[in-house]
Scaffold this active site. Structure first.
Site, PDB file in Angstrom:
ATOM      1  N   TYR A 122      62.488  -1.080  86.605  1.00 43.43           N
ATOM      2  CA  TYR A 122      63.163   0.240  86.388  1.00 43.43           C
ATOM      3  C   TYR A 122      63.612   0.542  84.766  1.00 43.43           C
ATOM      4  O   TYR A 122      64.367  -0.131  84.508  1.00 43.43           O
ATOM      5  CB  TYR A 122      64.316   0.662  87.083  1.00 43.43           C
ATOM      6  CG  TYR A 122      64.697   2.086  87.197  1.00 43.43           C
ATOM      7  CD1 TYR A 122      64.484   3.137  87.920  1.00 43.43           C
ATOM      8  CD2 TYR A 122      65.902   2.527  86.093  1.00 43.43           C
ATOM      9  CE1 TYR A 122      64.860   4.485  88.053  1.00 43.43           C
ATOM     10  CE2 TYR A 122      66.263   3.755  86.172  1.00 43.43           C
ATOM     11  CZ  TYR A 122      65.714   4.816  87.083  1.00 43.43           C
ATOM     12  OH  TYR A 122      66.272   6.174  87.078  1.00 43.43           O
ATOM     13  N   GLN A 186      65.351   7.951  94.047  1.00 43.98           N
ATOM     14  CA  GLN A 186      64.190   8.188  94.643  1.00 43.98           C
ATOM     15  C   GLN A 186      63.206   7.214  94.411  1.00 43.98           C
ATOM     16  O   GLN A 186      62.159   6.726  94.935  1.00 43.98           O
ATOM     17  CB  GLN A 186      63.735   9.537  94.517  1.00 43.98           C
ATOM     18  CG  GLN A 186      63.483   9.980  93.091  1.00 43.98           C
ATOM     19  CD  GLN A 186      64.896  10.690  92.388  1.00 43.98           C
ATOM     20  OE1 GLN A 186      65.980  10.558  92.848  1.00 43.98           O
ATOM     21  NE2 GLN A 186      64.557  11.587  91.318  1.00 43.98           N
ATOM     22  N   ASN A 209      71.589   4.398  86.160  1.00 40.78           N
ATOM     23  CA  ASN A 209      73.062   5.172  86.447  1.00 40.78           C
ATOM     24  C   ASN A 209      73.495   4.497  87.853  1.00 40.78           C
ATOM     25  O   ASN A 209      73.105   3.835  88.503  1.00 40.78           O
ATOM     26  CB  ASN A 209      72.817   6.281  86.198  1.00 40.78           C
ATOM     27  CG  ASN A 209      72.157   7.125  87.297  1.00 40.78           C
ATOM     28  OD1 ASN A 209      71.630   6.471  88.391  1.00 40.78           O
ATOM     29  ND2 ASN A 209      71.683   8.285  87.105  1.00 40.78           N
ATOM     30  N   SER A 232      78.336  -2.358  79.896  1.00 41.54           N
ATOM     31  CA  SER A 232      78.123  -3.543  78.942  1.00 41.54           C
ATOM     32  C   SER A 232      79.656  -3.880  78.568  1.00 41.54           C
ATOM     33  O   SER A 232      80.688  -3.070  78.799  1.00 41.54           O
ATOM     34  CB  SER A 232      77.353  -2.948  77.993  1.00 41.54           C
ATOM     35  OG  SER A 232      77.207  -3.954  76.910  1.00 41.54           O
ATOM     36  N   GLN A 254      78.859  -2.485  71.470  1.00 42.31           N
ATOM     37  CA  GLN A 254      78.891  -2.472  72.713  1.00 42.31           C
ATOM     38  C   GLN A 254      79.753  -0.910  73.340  1.00 42.31           C
ATOM     39  O   GLN A 254      79.133  -0.543  74.289  1.00 42.31           O
ATOM     40  CB  GLN A 254      79.222  -3.566  73.473  1.00 42.31           C
ATOM     41  CG  GLN A 254      78.536  -4.789  73.222  1.00 42.31           C
ATOM     42  CD  GLN A 254      77.161  -4.827  73.433  1.00 42.31           C
ATOM     43  OE1 GLN A 254      76.907  -4.627  74.774  1.00 42.31           O
ATOM     44  NE2 GLN A 254      76.345  -4.826  72.253  1.00 42.31           N
ATOM     45  N   HIS A 257      77.663   2.204  74.014  1.00 41.37           N
ATOM     46  CA  HIS A 257      76.768   2.153  75.251  1.00 41.37           C
ATOM     47  C   HIS A 257      76.917   3.253  76.160  1.00 41.37           C
ATOM     48  O   HIS A 257      76.206   3.798  76.835  1.00 41.37           O
ATOM     49  CB  HIS A 257      76.452   0.491  75.996  1.00 41.37           C
ATOM     50  CG  HIS A 257      75.532  -0.110  75.555  1.00 41.37           C
ATOM     51  ND1 HIS A 257      74.118   0.118  75.774  1.00 41.37           N
ATOM     52  CD2 HIS A 257      75.447  -1.438  74.818  1.00 41.37           C
ATOM     53  CE1 HIS A 257      73.377  -0.630  75.215  1.00 41.37           C
ATOM     54  NE2 HIS A 257      74.337  -1.717  74.672  1.00 41.37           N
ATOM     55  N   GLU A 322      80.139 -10.405  79.592  1.00 39.89           N
ATOM     56  CA  GLU A 322      78.714 -10.489  79.468  1.00 39.89           C
ATOM     57  C   GLU A 322      78.139 -11.006  78.154  1.00 39.89           C
ATOM     58  O   GLU A 322      77.421 -11.952  78.380  1.00 39.89           O
ATOM     59  CB  GLU A 322      78.071  -8.827  79.531  1.00 39.89           C
ATOM     60  CG  GLU A 322      76.559  -8.840  79.690  1.00 39.89           C
ATOM     61  CD  GLU A 322      76.455  -7.257  79.410  1.00 39.89           C
ATOM     62  OE1 GLU A 322      75.061  -7.002  79.528  1.00 39.89           O
ATOM     63  OE2 GLU A 322      77.296  -6.454  79.076  1.00 39.89           O
ATOM     64  N   HIS A 323      78.622 -10.530  77.086  1.00 37.25           N
ATOM     65  CA  HIS A 323      78.488 -11.127  75.912  1.00 37.25           C
ATOM     66  C   HIS A 323      79.819 -11.833  75.394  1.00 37.25           C
ATOM     67  O   HIS A 323      80.954 -11.119  75.355  1.00 37.25           O
ATOM     68  CB  HIS A 323      78.221 -10.079  75.030  1.00 37.25           C
ATOM     69  CG  HIS A 323      76.698  -9.191  75.427  1.00 37.25           C
ATOM     70  ND1 HIS A 323      77.065  -7.992  75.730  1.00 37.25           N
ATOM     71  CD2 HIS A 323      75.550  -9.515  75.342  1.00 37.25           C
ATOM     72  CE1 HIS A 323      75.782  -7.544  76.056  1.00 37.25           C
ATOM     73  NE2 HIS A 323      74.901  -8.490  75.857  1.00 37.25           N
ATOM     74  N   ASP A 356      70.300  -8.731  71.671  1.00 37.62           N
ATOM     75  CA  ASP A 356      69.767  -7.876  72.386  1.00 37.62           C
ATOM     76  C   ASP A 356      68.365  -7.378  72.191  1.00 37.62           C
ATOM     77  O   ASP A 356      67.494  -6.907  72.821  1.00 37.62           O
ATOM     78  CB  ASP A 356      70.680  -6.633  71.857  1.00 37.62           C
ATOM     79  CG  ASP A 356      71.707  -5.986  73.026  1.00 37.62           C
ATOM     80  OD1 ASP A 356      71.700  -6.882  74.161  1.00 37.62           O
ATOM     81  OD2 ASP A 356      72.499  -5.061  72.726  1.00 37.62           O
ATOM     82  N   GLU A 410      74.873 -30.965 117.873  1.00 40.28           N
ATOM     83  CA  GLU A 410      74.793 -29.507 117.614  1.00 40.28           C
ATOM     84  C   GLU A 410      74.393 -28.882 118.659  1.00 40.28           C
ATOM     85  O   GLU A 410      74.488 -27.557 118.842  1.00 40.28           O
ATOM     86  CB  GLU A 410      73.912 -29.084 116.583  1.00 40.28           C
ATOM     87  CG  GLU A 410      74.454 -29.639 115.107  1.00 40.28           C
ATOM     88  CD  GLU A 410      73.771 -28.900 113.991  1.00 40.28           C
ATOM     89  OE1 GLU A 410      72.447 -28.344 114.117  1.00 40.28           O
ATOM     90  OE2 GLU A 410      73.952 -29.275 112.766  1.00 40.28           O
ATOM     91  N   HIS A 415      65.528 -29.356 120.083  1.00 43.07           N
ATOM     92  CA  HIS A 415      65.122 -29.842 118.877  1.00 43.07           C
ATOM     93  C   HIS A 415      65.268 -31.524 119.078  1.00 43.07           C
ATOM     94  O   HIS A 415      64.155 -32.214 118.316  1.00 43.07           O
ATOM     95  CB  HIS A 415      66.400 -29.545 117.748  1.00 43.07           C
ATOM     96  CG  HIS A 415      66.488 -28.506 117.062  1.00 43.07           C
ATOM     97  ND1 HIS A 415      66.619 -27.376 117.747  1.00 43.07           N
ATOM     98  CD2 HIS A 415      66.287 -27.883 115.759  1.00 43.07           C
ATOM     99  CE1 HIS A 415      66.419 -26.228 116.763  1.00 43.07           C
ATOM    100  NE2 HIS A 415      66.451 -26.494 115.781  1.00 43.07           N
TER     101      HIS A 415
END
Length: 436
Positions: A122, A186, A209, A232, A254, A257, A322-323, A356, A410, A415
């Site tokens: 995506y 969708q 999003n 971010s 950042q 963003h 994250e960074h 990046d 068990e 088994h």
């Protein structure tokens, strides 16, 4: 930016799960796509993107990819090719091989590595289009050996002109030729369940999003997903040797963003804290995405003054960013103490955008503190593993009673008997079907 102590700063960041209305809308979209296929896909695309699609116009045609090259600068094509080469070289070192281990008794144990067959990528088209994300998703999948990679992106990432030509060029350079002009929840549902025009995939990757994130969570289980990505984040751990202008610029890289992006400086230097705060305000004045960046730094940004670098490291590990940039006199010496960070940038010249776009490591990195237990996207995200077990007669005769003991403890008598029947048969001399 507000300057505060670590005791004043709230380290908790609420994970975004969407409003009840958003969750309801996504569930309806996913259910409709699953039931109606293309009809629902086209209906929601018209409703949310204003685009009238047909089975003939849904897929991007080869001539559109070729035409995209005429709409971008030659310098961009060169830059994308250089970045792609670095990304390929880095990820090629991550590739795994199948293996088998032959034991002296004839037992063979091993692991078979296979690529996923079909992966969906995506590519968002909201506040900005990200050609670099095309490379970061596609190249590791290719190196893993995924034979089918399909890309979806909203029909108007480039405004009235349609799909952003930079995204199309990045896709072509990465080797993606199955591209559909569809986005939102969708598109995620179509990738997960398939429609008359889009075959289903095994895994869905790529940011989007809140509706895309919720849709990925909704379809997880029918397909695999990379993660539920949050806004971010960047944390800069710096001492008095850091250049305030550099630190401020990296924080804003950042913050621009998203209004919900997080930019935080952690430092034991009060003077650096004050200089960076002033520099952030100065640089904000000339930033094209000033409104977005200002909302980010005001609501989710902070400058945390700690008593020592040791306390600063503790704060970083609790944030699990994250960074993480370490901008100190000797950044390498601190690296071993960092337990939780998606990507670590060392020194004044390892600015976050280096990672990046160009250095080679993947820029799709865990957010919302999930670096405590997860990792950046890599080749392993696009493979599956099968265990291989070949037990010899000698090994089963040796270990059979132990296996029976475990099974009966068990309460799984079936088994136990599956092993017991073999042991009894072999003690009688075998029936000619086993190993002699």
């Amino acid at each position: 930016m507000k300057i505060q102590s670590s005791k004043e700063f709230n380290l908790q960041r609420e994970v975004e799960y969407g409003t009840p209305e958003q969750n309801k809308a996504v569930k309806e979209i996913v259910a409709d796509i699953k039931k109606e296929g293309d009809a629902a896909l086209f209906r929601y695309t018209e409703r949310h993107d204003g685009a009238l699609l047909t089975p003939d116009t849904l897929r991007v045609k080869p001539e559109e990819l070729e035409a995209a090259y005429g709409k971008v600068e030659a310098s961009f094509v060169s830059a994308i090719r250089a970045a792609a080469a670095n990304i390929r070289a880095f990820h090629a070192r991550q590739k795994r091989n199948s293996w088998m281990d032959l034991q002296p008794d004839g037992t063979i144990l091993g692991q078979i590595i296979r690529p996923l067959k079909r992966v969906g990528v995506y590519v968002p088209g909201g506040k900005a289009a990200y050609p670099s994300s095309v490379l970061m998703n596609v190249i590791p999948a290719q190196i893993a050996g995924v034979p089918e990679i399909v890309m979806v992106t909203p029909p108007s990432t480039g405004g009235k002109e349609g799909i952003d030509p930079y995204i199309l060029v990045a896709a072509a350079e990465a080797g993606v030729h199955e591209i559909y002009r569809v986005g939102g929840a969708q598109a995620i549902a179509a990738l997960a369940y398939g429609t008359e025009s889009i075959a289903p995939v095994d895994k869905i990757c790529g940011p989007g999003n809140i509706y895309v994130a919720l849709a990925k969570r909704e379809v997880y289980g029918a397909v695999d997903i990379d993660s539920i990505a949050g806004p971010s984040e960047i944390v800069v751990l710096a001492d008095e040797t850091a250049e305030p202008a550099y630190v401020a610029a990296d924080l804003l890289s950042q913050a621009e963003h998203d209004e919900m992006a997080s930019a935080i400086l952690v430092t034991p230097s009060q003077s650096l804290a004050e200089s960076v705060a002033a520099e952030v305000e100065r640089q904000l004045q000339a930033l094209p995405r000033q409104a977005i960046a200002r909302a980010s730094v005001e609501n989710y940004g902070a400058i945390i003054v700690v008593e020592s670098m040791e306390e600063g490291i503790s704060v970083v590990n609790r944030l699990a960013p994250e960074h993480l940039e370490i901008v100190t006199a000797d950044p390498m010496s601190l690296t071993g103490a960092i337990e939780n960070a998606g990507a670590i940038f060392l020194g004044a010249y390892s600015s976050e955008p280096v990672g990046d776009y160009f250095a080679g490591p993947n820029h799709i990195i865990p957010t919302n503190g999930t670096a405590r237990f997860s990792s950046p996207v890599d080749v392993d995200d696009f493979i599956k593993k099968s265990s291989l077990i070949y037990y010899s007669k000698e090994a089963l005769l040796r270990d059979g009673q132990t296996i029976i003991e475990l099974a009966r403890r068990e309460g799984l008598e079936g088994h136990a008997r599956a092993i017991e029947i073999r042991l009894e048969n072999e003690l009688k001399g075998g029936n000619g079907h086993g190993e002699q």
